[in-house]
Design a protein around this motif. Structure first.
Motif, PDB file in Angstrom:
ATOM      1  N   GLY A   1      72.380  73.777  43.687  1.00 28.37           N
ATOM      2  CA  GLY A   1      72.180  75.019  42.960  1.00 28.37           C
ATOM      3  C   GLY A   1      71.770  76.197  43.819  1.00 28.37           C
ATOM      4  O   GLY A   1      71.296  77.217  43.294  1.00 28.37           O
ATOM      5  N   PHE A   2      71.973  76.067  45.136  1.00 32.87           N
ATOM      6  CA  PHE A   2      71.611  77.146  46.054  1.00 32.87           C
ATOM      7  C   PHE A   2      72.821  77.499  46.925  1.00 32.87           C
ATOM      8  O   PHE A   2      72.920  77.076  48.078  1.00 32.87           O
ATOM      9  CB  PHE A   2      70.421  76.733  46.932  1.00 32.87           C
ATOM     10  CG  PHE A   2      69.185  76.400  46.164  1.00 32.87           C
ATOM     11  CD1 PHE A   2      68.340  77.398  45.697  1.00 32.87           C
ATOM     12  CD2 PHE A   2      68.874  75.073  45.867  1.00 32.87           C
ATOM     13  CE1 PHE A   2      67.200  77.094  44.972  1.00 32.87           C
ATOM     14  CE2 PHE A   2      67.738  74.762  45.138  1.00 32.87           C
ATOM     15  CZ  PHE A   2      66.895  75.769  44.687  1.00 32.87           C
ATOM     16  N   PRO A   3      73.788  78.264  46.386  1.00 33.91           N
ATOM     17  CA  PRO A   3      74.983  78.636  47.164  1.00 33.91           C
ATOM     18  C   PRO A   3      74.649  79.670  48.241  1.00 33.91           C
ATOM     19  O   PRO A   3      74.325  80.817  47.928  1.00 33.91           O
ATOM     20  CB  PRO A   3      75.924  79.222  46.107  1.00 33.91           C
ATOM     21  CG  PRO A   3      75.013  79.703  45.021  1.00 33.91           C
ATOM     22  CD  PRO A   3      73.827  78.801  45.017  1.00 33.91           C
TER      23      PRO A   3
ATOM     24  N   ILE B   1      60.432  71.813  54.272  1.00 36.44           N
ATOM     25  CA  ILE B   1      60.363  72.844  53.232  1.00 36.44           C
ATOM     26  C   ILE B   1      61.361  72.538  52.122  1.00 36.44           C
ATOM     27  O   ILE B   1      62.291  71.745  52.284  1.00 36.44           O
ATOM     28  CB  ILE B   1      60.628  74.252  53.825  1.00 36.44           C
ATOM     29  CG1 ILE B   1      62.017  74.301  54.485  1.00 36.44           C
ATOM     30  CG2 ILE B   1      59.551  74.621  54.836  1.00 36.44           C
ATOM     31  CD1 ILE B   1      62.376  75.674  55.049  1.00 36.44           C
ATOM     32  N   GLY B   2      61.179  73.181  50.971  1.00 35.10           N
ATOM     33  CA  GLY B   2      62.042  72.943  49.822  1.00 35.10           C
ATOM     34  C   GLY B   2      63.393  73.636  49.943  1.00 35.10           C
ATOM     35  O   GLY B   2      63.593  74.508  50.798  1.00 35.10           O
ATOM     36  N   ASP B   3      64.310  73.255  49.066  1.00 39.20           N
ATOM     37  CA  ASP B   3      65.669  73.807  49.119  1.00 39.20           C
ATOM     38  C   ASP B   3      65.700  75.308  48.864  1.00 39.20           C
ATOM     39  O   ASP B   3      66.518  76.030  49.453  1.00 39.20           O
ATOM     40  CB  ASP B   3      66.570  73.094  48.100  1.00 39.20           C
ATOM     41  CG  ASP B   3      66.954  71.697  48.554  1.00 39.20           C
ATOM     42  OD1 ASP B   3      66.752  71.383  49.735  1.00 39.20           O
ATOM     43  OD2 ASP B   3      67.447  70.921  47.714  1.00 39.20           O
ATOM     44  N   GLU B   4      64.826  75.802  48.004  1.00 40.87           N
ATOM     45  CA  GLU B   4      64.817  77.244  47.724  1.00 40.87           C
ATOM     46  C   GLU B   4      64.442  78.033  48.975  1.00 40.87           C
ATOM     47  O   GLU B   4      65.070  79.051  49.293  1.00 40.87           O
ATOM     48  CB  GLU B   4      63.841  77.552  46.592  1.00 40.87           C
ATOM     49  CG  GLU B   4      63.869  79.011  46.173  1.00 40.87           C
ATOM     50  CD  GLU B   4      63.004  79.285  44.949  1.00 40.87           C
ATOM     51  OE1 GLU B   4      62.937  80.456  44.527  1.00 40.87           O
ATOM     52  OE2 GLU B   4      62.402  78.325  44.426  1.00 40.87           O
ATOM     53  N   GLU B   5      63.422  77.553  49.703  1.00 45.61           N
ATOM     54  CA  GLU B   5      63.018  78.223  50.931  1.00 45.61           C
ATOM     55  C   GLU B   5      64.098  78.072  52.005  1.00 45.61           C
ATOM     56  O   GLU B   5      64.371  79.004  52.769  1.00 45.61           O
ATOM     57  CB  GLU B   5      61.687  77.640  51.430  1.00 45.61           C
ATOM     58  CG  GLU B   5      61.160  78.255  52.717  1.00 45.61           C
ATOM     59  CD  GLU B   5      60.773  79.719  52.568  1.00 45.61           C
ATOM     60  OE1 GLU B   5      60.513  80.368  53.599  1.00 45.61           O
ATOM     61  OE2 GLU B   5      60.732  80.224  51.429  1.00 45.61           O
ATOM     62  N   LYS B   6      64.720  76.895  52.052  1.00 42.67           N
ATOM     63  CA  LYS B   6      65.817  76.680  53.013  1.00 42.67           C
ATOM     64  C   LYS B   6      66.946  77.677  52.771  1.00 42.67           C
ATOM     65  O   LYS B   6      67.476  78.281  53.711  1.00 42.67           O
ATOM     66  CB  LYS B   6      66.356  75.258  52.894  1.00 42.67           C
ATOM     67  CG  LYS B   6      65.436  74.173  53.448  1.00 42.67           C
ATOM     68  CD  LYS B   6      66.023  72.790  53.213  1.00 42.67           C
ATOM     69  CE  LYS B   6      65.098  71.706  53.782  1.00 42.67           C
ATOM     70  NZ  LYS B   6      65.604  70.348  53.506  1.00 42.67           N
ATOM     71  N   SER B   7      67.338  77.845  51.506  1.00 44.89           N
ATOM     72  CA  SER B   7      68.438  78.761  51.191  1.00 44.89           C
ATOM     73  C   SER B   7      68.076  80.194  51.555  1.00 44.89           C
ATOM     74  O   SER B   7      68.915  80.952  52.051  1.00 44.89           O
ATOM     75  CB  SER B   7      68.801  78.654  49.706  1.00 44.89           C
ATOM     76  OG  SER B   7      67.734  79.087  48.886  1.00 44.89           O
TER      77      SER B   7
ATOM     78  N   LEU C   1      66.055  81.183  53.964  1.00 40.71           N
ATOM     79  CA  LEU C   1      66.100  81.311  55.417  1.00 40.71           C
ATOM     80  C   LEU C   1      67.535  81.325  55.940  1.00 40.71           C
ATOM     81  O   LEU C   1      67.859  82.068  56.855  1.00 40.71           O
ATOM     82  CB  LEU C   1      65.315  80.166  56.064  1.00 40.71           C
ATOM     83  CG  LEU C   1      63.800  80.220  55.894  1.00 40.71           C
ATOM     84  CD1 LEU C   1      63.143  78.958  56.442  1.00 40.71           C
ATOM     85  CD2 LEU C   1      63.230  81.451  56.588  1.00 40.71           C
ATOM     86  N   VAL C   2      68.405  80.498  55.350  1.00 39.41           N
ATOM     87  CA  VAL C   2      69.810  80.466  55.771  1.00 39.41           C
ATOM     88  C   VAL C   2      70.455  81.823  55.535  1.00 39.41           C
ATOM     89  O   VAL C   2      71.178  82.354  56.390  1.00 39.41           O
ATOM     90  CB  VAL C   2      70.591  79.357  55.023  1.00 39.41           C
ATOM     91  CG1 VAL C   2      72.088  79.498  55.256  1.00 39.41           C
ATOM     92  CG2 VAL C   2      70.144  77.979  55.485  1.00 39.41           C
ATOM     93  N   LYS C   3      70.213  82.417  54.373  1.00 40.65           N
ATOM     94  CA  LYS C   3      70.765  83.741  54.078  1.00 40.65           C
ATOM     95  C   LYS C   3      70.255  84.788  55.073  1.00 40.65           C
ATOM     96  O   LYS C   3      71.012  85.641  55.536  1.00 40.65           O
ATOM     97  CB  LYS C   3      70.390  84.165  52.656  1.00 40.65           C
ATOM     98  CG  LYS C   3      71.192  83.488  51.559  1.00 40.65           C
ATOM     99  CD  LYS C   3      70.812  84.049  50.202  1.00 40.65           C
ATOM    100  CE  LYS C   3      71.634  83.413  49.084  1.00 40.65           C
ATOM    101  NZ  LYS C   3      71.258  83.950  47.748  1.00 40.65           N
ATOM    102  N   ARG C   4      68.968  84.693  55.407  1.00 42.20           N
ATOM    103  CA  ARG C   4      68.392  85.702  56.294  1.00 42.20           C
ATOM    104  C   ARG C   4      68.956  85.606  57.701  1.00 42.20           C
ATOM    105  O   ARG C   4      69.396  86.612  58.275  1.00 42.20           O
ATOM    106  CB  ARG C   4      66.861  85.561  56.344  1.00 42.20           C
ATOM    107  CG  ARG C   4      66.169  86.741  57.022  1.00 42.20           C
ATOM    108  CD  ARG C   4      64.682  86.561  57.057  1.00 42.20           C
ATOM    109  NE  ARG C   4      64.292  85.602  58.091  1.00 42.20           N
ATOM    110  CZ  ARG C   4      63.053  85.190  58.313  1.00 42.20           C
ATOM    111  NH1 ARG C   4      62.064  85.624  57.529  1.00 42.20           N
ATOM    112  NH2 ARG C   4      62.777  84.349  59.271  1.00 42.20           N
ATOM    113  N   VAL C   5      68.990  84.388  58.275  1.00 35.44           N
ATOM    114  CA  VAL C   5      69.460  84.262  59.663  1.00 35.44           C
ATOM    115  C   VAL C   5      70.956  84.534  59.766  1.00 35.44           C
ATOM    116  O   VAL C   5      71.418  85.108  60.763  1.00 35.44           O
ATOM    117  CB  VAL C   5      69.121  82.866  60.244  1.00 35.44           C
ATOM    118  CG1 VAL C   5      67.627  82.624  60.238  1.00 35.44           C
ATOM    119  CG2 VAL C   5      69.849  81.750  59.512  1.00 35.44           C
ATOM    120  N   SER C   6      71.727  84.153  58.750  1.00 39.00           N
ATOM    121  CA  SER C   6      73.169  84.413  58.806  1.00 39.00           C
ATOM    122  C   SER C   6      73.443  85.907  58.673  1.00 39.00           C
ATOM    123  O   SER C   6      74.315  86.459  59.357  1.00 39.00           O
ATOM    124  CB  SER C   6      73.906  83.629  57.720  1.00 39.00           C
ATOM    125  OG  SER C   6      73.451  84.001  56.426  1.00 39.00           O
ATOM    126  N   GLY C   7      72.682  86.593  57.805  1.00 44.43           N
ATOM    127  CA  GLY C   7      72.852  88.040  57.674  1.00 44.43           C
ATOM    128  C   GLY C   7      72.477  88.778  58.944  1.00 44.43           C
ATOM    129  O   GLY C   7      73.191  89.698  59.372  1.00 44.43           O
TER     130      GLY C   7
END
Length: 383
Positions: free
Chosen positions: A308-310, A357-363, A365-371
């Motif tokens: 649930g975290f695209p 860390i949880g999936d919400e925090e992972k998602s 961080l992924v959005k931030r570093v990719s951006g």
């Protein structure tokens, strides 16, 4: 009995001859149907012949999909009440009973991750499919995704319908909602087939002109080049090419000229392969195989998406690229941004703290570093 059989073989009745002709036409999808009569009426409009060049075959295929579904069995029972014909009744019920296990198999394949349905509407999942090497309406065989519609005909559509029912039922828990979604999914997979592609793209252009009109007219322009020529052009080129307009569509279908187009790359800067393997597979294999792609970063993006975290990165920039930037520069930007994005996400996931860390925090961080990585690539190429 033997004498009677020999007599009928030598001198069949008019009804037997008519039934034989009807069976032969049905076997090659040339039988007359109500849908075919409607299609013929549409084709009588001169302008519609470009959009719907084939009418009888698609209508016959659609009718057979219905015949091999539970609807075909109900139709046989209703028809038998009105006009009893033992041969027709056995034939229609037999088709329905044959199709139901195929639909069940479709549901099982989807649950095992061995079947795909229609191309996703969500852009993040579309980009994730590119990274995984997935294609729509396909089954995974021997490390390749292979199209089932061109290979199995109506049976392929039934697999898709069964898979769509299983998916919708798992999401809603409602049999009626699952049946409705399965019917629409089956109709969508049917319009995805080659002989109805023109009608499908035309309807998309009407419903969403801003997004689909350009693709429709590009496809229409590309159709002036015969399919066999386009197949040769694709077979001689290992790359999947970027098509941004009518002229590019024509170029992509002409041998030698196709290579002048820029390659398509995924969101991590990797070249996207074209359908098929060697030249023989491209020319002769109707399943259009694409090799399954595995990668730890992509697998984690898939896990987050299914949870649930695209967070899969989307395509960089507007459709057709940034104004004032050449196609070659856009390809360089796509590659540089994609490579930076992959390295950033990989470094994040390799950090030991990531697993705690949880999936919400992972998602997040992924959005931030990719951006950040994609912004850095734009800053580098801007001068």
């Amino acid at each position: 009995r033997s004498a009677r059989v020999q007599e009928l073989l030598a001198n069949p009745t008019d009804e037997m001859l008519a039934a034989g002709v009807d069976d032969a036409l049905t076997a090659v999808f040339q039988n007359r149907t109500r849908l075919g009569d409607i299609a013929k009426a549409v084709q009588s409009i001169e302008e519609m012949q470009f959009i719907l060049p084939f009418g009888r075959t698609p209508s016959a295929v659609a009718t057979q999909i219905i015949n091999y579904s539970p609807i075909g069995g109900l139709k046989a029972i209703v028809g038998a009440v009105k006009d009893w014909d033992q041969r027709r009744f056995v034939q229609e019920v037999g088709r329905s009973l044959t199709g139901v296990p195929v639909m069940v198999l479709g549901g099982l394949l989807l649950r095992k991750g061995l079947l795909t349905l229609a191309h996703p509407e969500d852009e993040r999942e579309r980009r994730l499919w590119e990274l995984e090497g997935k294609m729509s309406n396909a089954v995974k065989i021997g490390g390749y995704w292979r199209s089932i519609l061109t290979l199995l005909g109506p049976a392929g559509n039934l697999l898709v319908v069964g898979g769509a029912f299983a998916k919708a039922y798992a999401e809603t828990g409602s049999p009626s909602a699952a049946i409705t979604q399965a019917m629409f999914s089956g109709a969508k997979s049917f319009t995805d087939q080659t002989f109805l592609k023109g009608m499908d793209t035309a309807m998309n252009a009407i419903m969403d002109p801003e997004r689909s009109a350009g693709y429709f007219f590009s496809s229409l322009a590309g159709s002036v080049v015969p399919t066999i020529v386009a197949d040769v052009a694709r077979a001689m080129d290992d790359e999947s090419r970027r098509v941004d307009g009518m002229l590019d569509k024509i170029k992509s279908r002409i041998p030698g000229w196709r290579e002048s187009l820029e390659p398509r790359v995924d969101v991590f800067g990797n070249d996207l392969p074209r359908f098929g393997g060697n030249i023989l597979e491209v020319m002769a294999d109707p399943t259009m195989p694409i090799k399954v792609r595995h990668d730890p970063v992509v697998d984690e993006l898939r896990r987050l998406h299914d949870a649930g975290f695209p967070v899969t990165p989307t395509k960089l920039g507007p459709r057709g690229g940034y104004g004032g930037v050449t196609p070659e520069q856009m390809t360089e930007l796509y590659r540089r941004a994609g490579e930076r994005c992959y390295l950033a996400i990989n470094a994040l996931m390799s950090d030991g703290r990531y697993m705690d860390i949880g999936d919400e925090e992972k998602s997040r961080l992924v959005k931030r570093v990719s951006g950040d990585a994609r912004d850095m690539a734009r800053y580098e190429i801007a001068p």
